[in-house]
Design a protein around this motif. Structure first.
Motif, PDB file in Angstrom:
ATOM      1  N   SER A 175       0.781  -1.177   0.127  1.00 45.63           N
ATOM      2  CA  SER A 175      -0.096  -0.054  -0.152  1.00 45.63           C
ATOM      3  C   SER A 175       0.696   1.238   0.216  1.00 45.63           C
ATOM      4  O   SER A 175       0.323   2.497  -0.398  1.00 45.63           O
ATOM      5  N   VAL A 176       1.909   1.334   0.688  1.00 49.34           N
ATOM      6  CA  VAL A 176       2.807   2.245   0.699  1.00 49.34           C
ATOM      7  C   VAL A 176       3.428   2.806  -0.595  1.00 49.34           C
ATOM      8  O   VAL A 176       3.634   3.884  -0.729  1.00 49.34           O
ATOM      9  N   LYS A 177       3.285   1.911  -1.507  1.00 47.59           N
ATOM     10  CA  LYS A 177       3.820   2.039  -2.865  1.00 47.59           C
ATOM     11  C   LYS A 177       2.816   3.107  -3.793  1.00 47.59           C
ATOM     12  O   LYS A 177       3.288   3.589  -4.649  1.00 47.59           O
ATOM     13  N   ASN A 178       1.514   2.972  -3.384  1.00 52.25           N
ATOM     14  CA  ASN A 178       0.823   3.490  -4.247  1.00 52.25           C
ATOM     15  C   ASN A 178       0.707   5.107  -3.975  1.00 52.25           C
ATOM     16  O   ASN A 178       0.211   5.357  -2.645  1.00 52.25           O
ATOM     17  N   PRO A 179       0.928   5.960  -4.706  1.00 46.67           N
ATOM     18  CA  PRO A 179       1.098   7.319  -4.676  1.00 46.67           C
ATOM     19  C   PRO A 179      -0.276   7.946  -4.095  1.00 46.67           C
ATOM     20  O   PRO A 179      -0.060   9.189  -3.512  1.00 46.67           O
TER      21      PRO A 179
END
Ligand SMILES: *Cc1c(COP(=O)(O)O)cnc(C)c1O
Length: 387
Positions: free
Chosen positions: A57-61
């Motif tokens: 999730s942290v990769k999703n801008p």
């Protein structure tokens, strides 16, 4: 310049764990091998599938922006589904759930929505200090309800004087209870709802330990008819999924109360990091085996500590829920004497019962946050203390 604090900050009682922590650090500096049964913070790591979910999730801008509002609708729907499954209670994800930055955040801020200066807040003692913190910060007046063994650690609602009831705005209850580990039967909530309706008092139920139990599953306040007319329940992922550091929880129940808390939050913070909300969705919607495993571990620890203390002559019962053991201190001693002796003579840290409220005098609280082998080591050391 002379820095002058406001009266509210000055009124806050000294933070309980500071003195304990100071002594603990001093003992560690002297080389002591401390066994810490003090703070209620799970020692086990967050389950891997939840961590993995955060990684993704942290990769999703889209998750890098201000979250705002009551939380992702997908998070609120996950809460609603979990609630239905666990308590058979329906919650409207649109307006009956609000994400919190840990339940402590909501518990400390609910006062801002309802308490005017001079209003009374009914607070269980011994208890979680934050109920009172929010009261002081809003110029409210705490009225402490003692939790006594003879009342099964339930507040005696009939004992609250009429003039107090007239000014009371919120009543806090907390089951499974920290620190006494007691649970509340449904009949208590039936009575509480009647009491709240009659006196026009908002119920704020703190259910942080609802998933840490050993026999019967604890009931939710919201399971009882009429609950949603009078109150809300606070939940936390911290204890259930070993996520204390992640800062996520929620409040749910009466939509007007939820809306008021959301309004306070809109003006104070900008929500819970969405990647954390998505990891929380994973926690709530995946297999609950990790929670079952944690309960099993706490049960082994609970049995080791309670059996061991019992053999040493302590008056202590198996807690039905939570990860605390609420132990009566040996006869003739005060809570603080025993905490001091355990630290000085056995390098064991625990919490004095009276540190969480006057009615806790005569008890100490042990948190089951170390392994069974460390608990056995602690018992071995306690067996050598001369009383
Ligand atoms: C731990 C705890 C909480 C708060 O946990 P959060 O990490 O803020 O969700 C709330 N109430 C009680 C009684 C607790 O012990």
């Amino acid at each position: 310049m002379e820095i002058r604090y406001n009266e509210k900050l000055k009124k806050l009682p000294p933070y309980l764990f500071i003195e304990i922590d100071r002594k603990k650090k001093a003992a560690i500096d002297k080389g002591a091998d401390i066994i810490s049964l003090g703070v209620g913070d799970p020692d086990m790591p967050t389950p891997e599938h939840i961590i993995e979910s955060l990684r993704e999730s942290v990769k999703n801008p889209a998750n890098h922006q201000y979250p705002f509002g009551a939380g992702l609708i997908s998070f609120r729907r996950a809460v609603s589904r979990w609630y239905k499954e666990r308590f058979n209670v329906g919650l409207n994800a649109e307006n009956e759930v609000c994400a919190l930055i840990g339940s402590k955040e909501g518990i400390g801020h609910i006062h801002l929505a309802f308490v005017n200066p001079g209003d009374i807040v009914l607070i269980p003692e011994p208890g979680y200090p934050v109920y009172n913190t929010g009261t002081i910060f809003t110029d409210g007046v705490p009225y402490f309800m003692p939790l006594l063994e003879k009342n099964k650690y339930l507040p005696d609602l009939d004992a609250i004087p009429d003039d107090v009831l007239k000014k009371a705005k919120i009543i806090f209850v907390n089951y499974p209870n920290n620190p006494t580990a007691a649970t509340a039967p449904k009949e208590f909530y039936v009575k509480l709802i009647e009491f709240a309706k009659k006196n026009n008092i908002i119920v704020a139920a703190d259910a942080a330990y609802s998933e840490i139990y050993y026999g019967e599953k604890p009931v939710s306040f919201l399971e009882v008819e009429g609950a949603k007319d009078v109150g809300v329940e606070f939940h936390s992922l911290s204890k259930t999924y070993n996520m204390t550091g992640w800062r996520i929880g929620w409040v749910c129940g009466n939509k007007d109360i939820v809306a008021a808390i959301t309004k306070v939050k809109d003006n104070y913070d900008s929500g819970v990091f969405q990647a954390v909300q998505e990891a929380a969705i994973t926690a709530l919607t995946s297999s609950q085996q990790c929670v079952e495993d944690a309960r099993k571990i706490y049960k082994e620890r609970r049995d080791a500590l309670v059996d061991g203390l019992g053999k040493l002559g302590w008056d202590v019962k198996y807690p039905p829920a939570s990860f605390y053991v609420w132990a009566k201190v040996p006869k003739g001693y005060k809570s603080s004497d025993v905490v001091g002796k355990l630290l000085d003579e056995a390098a064991i840290v625990c919490t004095p019962g009276n540190g969480m409220g006057a009615s806790g005098e005569g008890y100490v609280r042990f948190a089951l946050t170390v392994s069974v082998s460390r608990i056995k080591e602690a018992l071995e050391r306690i067996s050598k203390i001369k009383w």
